[in-house]
Design a protein around this motif. Sequence first.
Motif, PDB file in Angstrom:
ATOM      1  N   LEU A 302      30.259  73.537 -67.314  1.00  0.00           N
ATOM      2  CA  LEU A 302      31.470  74.193 -67.797  1.00  0.00           C
ATOM      3  C   LEU A 302      31.295  74.691 -69.220  1.00  0.00           C
ATOM      4  O   LEU A 302      31.707  75.813 -69.557  1.00  0.00           O
ATOM      5  CB  LEU A 302      32.652  73.225 -67.717  1.00  0.00           C
ATOM      6  CG  LEU A 302      33.999  73.743 -68.239  1.00  0.00           C
ATOM      7  CD1 LEU A 302      34.450  74.959 -67.452  1.00  0.00           C
ATOM      8  CD2 LEU A 302      35.052  72.638 -68.184  1.00  0.00           C
ATOM      9  N   GLY A 311      33.074  82.558 -69.242  1.00  0.00           N
ATOM     10  CA  GLY A 311      33.785  81.829 -68.200  1.00  0.00           C
ATOM     11  C   GLY A 311      33.285  82.060 -66.796  1.00  0.00           C
ATOM     12  O   GLY A 311      33.910  81.573 -65.840  1.00  0.00           O
ATOM     13  N   SER A 315      34.914  77.827 -62.660  1.00  0.00           N
ATOM     14  CA  SER A 315      35.964  77.203 -61.848  1.00  0.00           C
ATOM     15  C   SER A 315      35.477  75.942 -61.142  1.00  0.00           C
ATOM     16  O   SER A 315      36.211  74.949 -61.059  1.00  0.00           O
ATOM     17  CB  SER A 315      36.500  78.211 -60.819  1.00  0.00           C
ATOM     18  OG  SER A 315      35.446  78.673 -59.984  1.00  0.00           O
ATOM     19  N   ALA A 318      35.056  73.002 -63.689  1.00  0.00           N
ATOM     20  CA  ALA A 318      36.378  72.663 -64.223  1.00  0.00           C
ATOM     21  C   ALA A 318      37.194  71.900 -63.194  1.00  0.00           C
ATOM     22  O   ALA A 318      37.895  70.927 -63.523  1.00  0.00           O
ATOM     23  CB  ALA A 318      37.107  73.935 -64.647  1.00  0.00           C
ATOM     24  N   LEU A 319      37.109  72.316 -61.931  1.00  0.00           N
ATOM     25  CA  LEU A 319      37.843  71.618 -60.873  1.00  0.00           C
ATOM     26  C   LEU A 319      37.296  70.210 -60.670  1.00  0.00           C
ATOM     27  O   LEU A 319      38.062  69.263 -60.438  1.00  0.00           O
ATOM     28  CB  LEU A 319      37.757  72.420 -59.575  1.00  0.00           C
ATOM     29  CG  LEU A 319      38.561  71.900 -58.384  1.00  0.00           C
ATOM     30  CD1 LEU A 319      40.045  71.871 -58.725  1.00  0.00           C
ATOM     31  CD2 LEU A 319      38.314  72.753 -57.146  1.00  0.00           C
TER      32      LEU A 319
END
Length: 358
Positions: A302, A311, A315, A318-319
């Motif tokens: 991340l 970015g 995802s 981060a999840l």
Amino acid sequence: MSATSATHTGTASPRSPQSSQPSQSPQQPASSSHGRHVVAVVVLVPVLVALALWAFAWPAARTAPRDLPLGVAGPATAVTQVQKQLEEHEGAFEIHRYADEAAARDAIEDRTVYGAVVVTEQGPKLLTASAASPFVAQLLQQAVTQQAGGAQVRTVDVVPAAEDDPRGSALTSSVLPLTLAGIAAGAVVTLLGLRGRRAIVALVGASALVGLVAATLAGSWLGALTGNWWAQAGALGLATLAVGAAVAGLAALLGPAGIGLGGLLVMLLGNPFSGAATAPEMLPDPVGTIGQWLPPGAGVSLLRSISFFDGAAASGPALTLAWWAALGLGAILLGSALKGRKEAKGPTLTEHEPAPAN
């Protein structure tokens, strides 16, 4: 002598059988308990050392590319030939074909591949991304140069690492302090007796401050990170919260032993399996995959995505961190509720106990 004295003499009570047996020393149970503790230490310490050596040394000794995503771009005929040459390294690379150099650059910036070989009229051209992994970028350069017969290969670093940290040493070294900070936060919350919402507030507050301090040191001072400073602080804080919540949650359900279990999980597995120094695809199967499911590995992925790739591919990690944090905080609430219910039942049971007779 009188009859009374004779009677007293004749009716003297015999000694009880118990009085003839030697009394047991109270030190015997204590000594046996100490003996078991000594045996436990003698056995457990070598087991822990063996586990630590296996977790840290085995992946490092087996470092090699395994289905490492690599792109090839250029004319169809030339690309097919390059692809066949790369596939001679059986199981090393996972080849992605692109129409031209621009498409290959986009794939690198999206973190789909670690690099790409572009076939041009002047010869092969290598695109790398040292920000994703300086180790992999160097490995690709060596592999492509060897494939070209030792000729000089033009190399372009599409997404370079930070100027003040070209080898990514500071970023790699941040994994262990963040892990220790999370373990310390979870342990302190448990040892201070904080439960329920108070424990959650303490963990969230401590993790937020750790994120701010770490972003200041790694980004502003050492210059190891680029990009949005607040996003970096959020990623660092979330990684710390995931570890701290996991440790405190296990302690809320299992007691103090949960601190040791959580610490062993993230230290002996999460830290060496993170692939921070190389890449997850450089570790033996299924170590690389497991490492990305644990907070240290997800935190590094991340942080790289936020700092260097705007970015891209953020995802997933981060999840993963969010799930660890949510499950840990949920375990804290559950453990607090179970302990509160047990304490509430305690006085009601003692009220109905019969009073002892005089």
